[in-house]
Design an enzyme around this catalytic site. Structure first.
Site, PDB file in Angstrom:
ATOM      1  NE  ARG A 167      -4.138  -1.779  -0.362  1.00 35.14           N
ATOM      2  CZ  ARG A 167      -4.018  -3.219  -0.413  1.00 35.14           C
ATOM      3  NH1 ARG A 167      -2.886  -3.220  -0.675  1.00 35.14           N
ATOM      4  NH2 ARG A 167      -4.461  -4.052   0.006  1.00 35.14           N
ATOM      5  CB  SER A 247      -8.530  -1.120   4.171  1.00 30.99           C
ATOM      6  OG  SER A 247      -9.199  -2.328   4.325  1.00 30.99           O
ATOM      7  CD  GLU A 357      -5.648   1.683   2.148  1.00 26.89           C
ATOM      8  OE1 GLU A 357      -5.558   2.188   1.391  1.00 26.89           O
ATOM      9  OE2 GLU A 357      -5.830   0.929   2.814  1.00 26.89           O
TER      10      GLU A 357
HETATM   11  N1  EPU Z   1     -11.559  -9.863   9.990  1.00 28.25           N
HETATM   12  C1  EPU Z   1     -12.509 -10.292  11.196  1.00 28.25           C
HETATM   13  N2  EPU Z   1     -13.465  -8.538  11.745  1.00 28.25           N
HETATM   14  C2  EPU Z   1     -13.363  -7.985  10.329  1.00 28.25           C
HETATM   15  C3  EPU Z   1     -13.405  -7.802   9.807  1.00 28.25           C
HETATM   16  C4  EPU Z   1     -12.380  -8.750   8.744  1.00 28.25           C
HETATM   17  O1  EPU Z   1     -12.857 -10.746  12.102  1.00 28.25           O
HETATM   18  O2  EPU Z   1     -14.886  -7.149  10.939  1.00 28.25           O
HETATM   19  C5  EPU Z   1     -11.248 -10.938   9.365  1.00 28.25           C
HETATM   20  C6  EPU Z   1     -11.130 -11.648   8.407  1.00 28.25           C
HETATM   21  O3  EPU Z   1     -12.647 -11.996   8.652  1.00 28.25           O
HETATM   22  C7  EPU Z   1     -10.110 -12.205   7.795  1.00 28.25           C
HETATM   23  C8  EPU Z   1      -9.010 -11.279   8.384  1.00 28.25           C
HETATM   24  O4  EPU Z   1     -10.183 -10.349   9.128  1.00 28.25           O
HETATM   25  O5  EPU Z   1     -10.157 -13.323   8.765  1.00 28.25           O
HETATM   26  C9  EPU Z   1      -8.783  -9.897   7.188  1.00 28.25           C
HETATM   27  O6  EPU Z   1     -10.091  -9.935   6.595  1.00 28.25           O
HETATM   28  P1  EPU Z   1     -10.517  -9.633   5.024  1.00 28.25           P
HETATM   29  O7  EPU Z   1      -9.911 -10.656   4.666  1.00 28.25           O
HETATM   30  O8  EPU Z   1     -11.397  -8.701   4.868  1.00 28.25           O
HETATM   31  O9  EPU Z   1      -8.849  -8.185   4.020  1.00 28.25           O
HETATM   32  P2  EPU Z   1      -8.473  -7.244   5.025  1.00 28.25           P
HETATM   33  O10 EPU Z   1      -7.172  -7.711   5.389  1.00 28.25           O
HETATM   34  O11 EPU Z   1      -8.919  -6.203   6.106  1.00 28.25           O
HETATM   35  C10 EPU Z   1      -7.313  -6.609   2.638  1.00 28.25           C
HETATM   36  C11 EPU Z   1      -7.036  -4.983   2.545  1.00 28.25           C
HETATM   37  C12 EPU Z   1      -8.086  -4.072   1.552  1.00 28.25           C
HETATM   38  C13 EPU Z   1      -8.665  -5.685   0.713  1.00 28.25           C
HETATM   39  C14 EPU Z   1      -8.813  -7.011   1.288  1.00 28.25           C
HETATM   40  C15 EPU Z   1      -9.414  -8.914   0.729  1.00 28.25           C
HETATM   41  C16 EPU Z   1      -5.375  -3.939   3.891  1.00 28.25           C
HETATM   42  C17 EPU Z   1      -5.450  -2.629   4.418  1.00 28.25           C
HETATM   43  N3  EPU Z   1      -6.770  -3.768   3.009  1.00 28.25           N
HETATM   44  O12 EPU Z   1      -7.995  -6.477   4.173  1.00 28.25           O
HETATM   45  O13 EPU Z   1      -8.401  -4.136   1.050  1.00 28.25           O
HETATM   46  O14 EPU Z   1     -10.160  -5.445  -0.470  1.00 28.25           O
HETATM   47  O15 EPU Z   1      -7.758  -7.706   1.799  1.00 28.25           O
HETATM   48  O16 EPU Z   1      -7.800  -9.292  -0.026  1.00 28.25           O
HETATM   49  O17 EPU Z   1      -4.385  -4.308   2.916  1.00 28.25           O
HETATM   50  C18 EPU Z   1      -8.348  -1.241   0.850  1.00 28.25           C
HETATM   51  O18 EPU Z   1      -7.454  -1.525   0.443  1.00 28.25           O
HETATM   52  O19 EPU Z   1      -8.977  -0.295   0.835  1.00 28.25           O
HETATM   53  C19 EPU Z   1      -8.966  -2.872   1.000  1.00 28.25           C
HETATM   54  C20 EPU Z   1      -9.760  -2.419   1.183  1.00 28.25           C
END
Ligand code: EPU
Length: 361
Positions: A167, A247, A357
């Protein structure tokens, strides 16, 4: 100040996805590299008081902007090289990223299908090195051209010079606010190898399951893009209904020891390599120098009760605690106060400093 081309006291509410209502003292559309270069060369831009806006989908505006806002409207998509296996494209930086992905997958080109439905412009993709579901922009990036805002010259930046990271890039760090990206070049494959390994543990969701729901193999890039779009629509807020900027924080990096400590306190905490979004694939016996892992900030925030919690006009999405949303009436300061509370609570509970971010202006 370039009074010839700019408008005065313009509301930026339509130009940021959080719908924050602040004004720009001066405001102008940029529709070509030459137009921008000419303005700079004529001494029309005070680089100190300038900021560049794309779709405003990753920007938090906290107060009226006392300088010039340039809105990127540089358009155009061109094939500049093509062979049996690949195609190289040159895209105007003001093109809409999700529309560009739709276009590319409709041609059967692959390499960006997992990046479907991410709001923003093509020019913002390298700045942020956007990533999702195991793919990142760096995987397809070739190079880009940018206007030097001091000299007005167009300069080419190679992939190495652009220093893409998780990012981040040189355009967010060393070269911040010094260049305006005008075109971006990417190479896409005609021989798709899909990564559908993404799964989240809590709640249980997987990209391959979504794909199966919609059809049978062999899958096309468009099939994968549509599964990703389905997953994102299911899990992320609808920007038509609420203010959002995706995010809000990047996922923190912690040592393996810290991860094991946190694992005892936080339910179903996943971990992944610091570069890519591949969950739970690390072999601890083989980590060698790789003693740092990335953990999901969303899981930590959810554990602390932030999911779906509202304070005044600001809240988080009820399916994703990392995704800060508003009722479109919130001021930038209210959003900032809310996210500072999130940050404090994670610091207090787990001793981790969350880093935003989103660009805070
Ligand atoms: N989780 C929870 N509760 C929540 C949110 C997440 O338990 O409220 C858990 C999920 O179940 C999972 C883990 O945390 O086990 C990760 O969550 P998720 O797969 O949704 O991914 P993330 O790490 O929150 C990242 C990117 C997103 C991208 C998704 C999918 C970053 C900061 N965010 O989110 O990118 O769409 O993975 O690949 O790297 C963005 O950058 O704006 C963005 C939306």
């Amino acid at each position: 100040m370039g009074t010839v081309f700019s408008q005065k006291q313009v509301s930026l509410k339509p130009y940021n996805t959080l719908s924050v209502d602040v004004t720009a003292e001066y405001f102008a559309y940029i529709s070509s590299a030459d137009q921008l270069g000419d303005i700079v060369k004529s001494g029309g831009i005070d680089i100190e008081s300038l900021f560049v806006l794309g779709r405003g989908s990753n920007t938090l505006l906290t107060k009226n902007y006392p300088g010039l806002v340039l809105l990127n409207s540089i358009k155009g998509i061109k094939v500049i090289n093509e062979d049996e296996n690949s195609v190289t494209l040159e895209i105007g930086s003001g093109e809409d990223w999700p529309s560009f992905v739709e276009y590319a997958v409709s041609k059967g080109w692959s390499g960006l299908e997992n990046l479907a439905y991410i709001p923003g412009t093509v020019g913002a993709a390298p700045v942020q090195n956007i990533g999702a579901y195991g793919q990142a922009f760096e995987d397809i990036f070739v190079d880009l051209d940018a206007v030097d805002l001091t000299s007005g010259e167009i300069i080419r930046f190679t992939k190495e010079e652009s220093k893409l990271g998780y990012r981040t890039s040189a355009f967010k760090t060393d070269l911040k606010d010094k260049y305006f990206i005008v075109v971006v070049r990417v190479r896409l494959s005609k021989d798709p190898h899909f990564d559908t390994s993404y799964h989240s543990r809590f709640p249980n969701e997987s990209l391959s399951e979504w794909l199966k729901k919609n059809g049978k193999p062999p899958y096309t890039p468009a099939d994968v893009a549509h599964a990703v779009t389905g997953l994102r629509k299911f899990k992320l807020p609808d920007p038509k209904e609420v203010g959002t900027c995706g995010s809000f924080f990047v996922n923190p990096f912690v040592t393996v020891d810290k991860f094991h400590e946190l694992e005892k306190e936080v339910n179903e905490l996943q971990h992944y390599p610091v570069t890519k979004m591949e969950y739970d694939r690390i072999d601890w016996h083989n980590t060698g120098q790789d003693k740092i892992v990335k953990i999901p900030a969303g899981r930590l925030l959810d554990e602390l009760g932030w999911k779906g919690k509202w304070i005044g006009n600001v809240g988080t999405h009820d399916k994703q605690a990392l995704c800060v949303i508003t009722n479109k009436k919130a001021s930038g300061q209210e959003v900032l106060d809310y996210t500072n509370k999130m940050r404090e609570s994670v610091q207090k509970a787990y001793g981790i400093d969350l880093v935003s971010e989103v660009r805070i202006v």
